[in-house]
Design a protein around this motif. Structure first.
Motif, mmCIF file in Angstrom:
data_model
loop_
_atom_site.group_PDB
_atom_site.id
_atom_site.type_symbol
_atom_site.label_atom_id
_atom_site.label_comp_id
_atom_site.label_asym_id
_atom_site.label_seq_id
_atom_site.Cartn_x
_atom_site.Cartn_y
_atom_site.Cartn_z
ATOM 1 N N GLY A 36 0.808 -1.217 0.000
ATOM 2 C CA GLY A 36 0.000 0.000 0.000
ATOM 3 C C GLY A 36 0.835 1.258 0.000
ATOM 4 N N SER A 37 1.538 1.521 1.124
ATOM 5 C CA SER A 37 2.274 2.781 1.214
ATOM 6 C C SER A 37 3.595 2.697 1.976
ATOM 7 N N ALA A 57 0.779 0.970 -4.226
ATOM 8 C CA ALA A 57 -0.471 1.700 -4.453
ATOM 9 C C ALA A 57 -0.326 3.211 -4.277
ATOM 10 N N ASP A 58 0.481 3.641 -3.326
ATOM 11 C CA ASP A 58 0.651 5.067 -3.051
ATOM 12 C C ASP A 58 1.717 5.642 -3.974
ATOM 13 N N GLU A 78 -3.011 3.439 -7.580
ATOM 14 C CA GLU A 78 -4.089 2.656 -6.986
ATOM 15 C C GLU A 78 -4.416 1.395 -7.773
ATOM 16 N N LYS A 79 -4.334 1.453 -9.074
ATOM 17 C CA LYS A 79 -4.693 0.300 -9.911
ATOM 18 C C LYS A 79 -3.490 -0.567 -10.274
#
Length: 93
Positions: A36-37, A57-58, A78-79
């Motif tokens: 994610g981040s 994602a980030d 994000e994708k």
């Protein structure tokens, strides 16, 4: 050899999966991973497991991914996770 696509590799379950891979390297290989981040931990994981595909994602954390293995493609946004679900994986976590 079982090829693994690991989504959420920096989270609790993801780290547990990686612990199993570490314990049985002759049985499992990480072919793709997504986070994610947490760019710092993700960078460490990319360099240790050297997946073919890595996704973060980030996209604002992209500048923090500074060292990438030669044969690893990195995607951001994000994708980007869609790239981690690859046909080369036998199982997706």
């Amino acid at each position: 050899m079982i090829n693994i696509a690991l989504l959420g590799c920096t989270g609790s379950i993801g780290r547990q999966v990686l612990a199993v891979v570490d314990r049985y390297p002759e049985k499992f290989k990480i072919v793709s991973m997504a986070a994610g981040s947490n760019a710092a931990l993700f960078t460490e994981q990319i360099n240790k497991y050297k997946p073919e595909i890595a996704c973060l994602a980030d996209s604002e954390k992209a500048p923090y991914i500074t060292e990438i293995p030669k044969n690893t493609s990195v995607y951001y946004g994000e994708k980007s996770i869609i790239h981690a679900v690859t046909e080369k994986a036998d199982i997706v976590f």
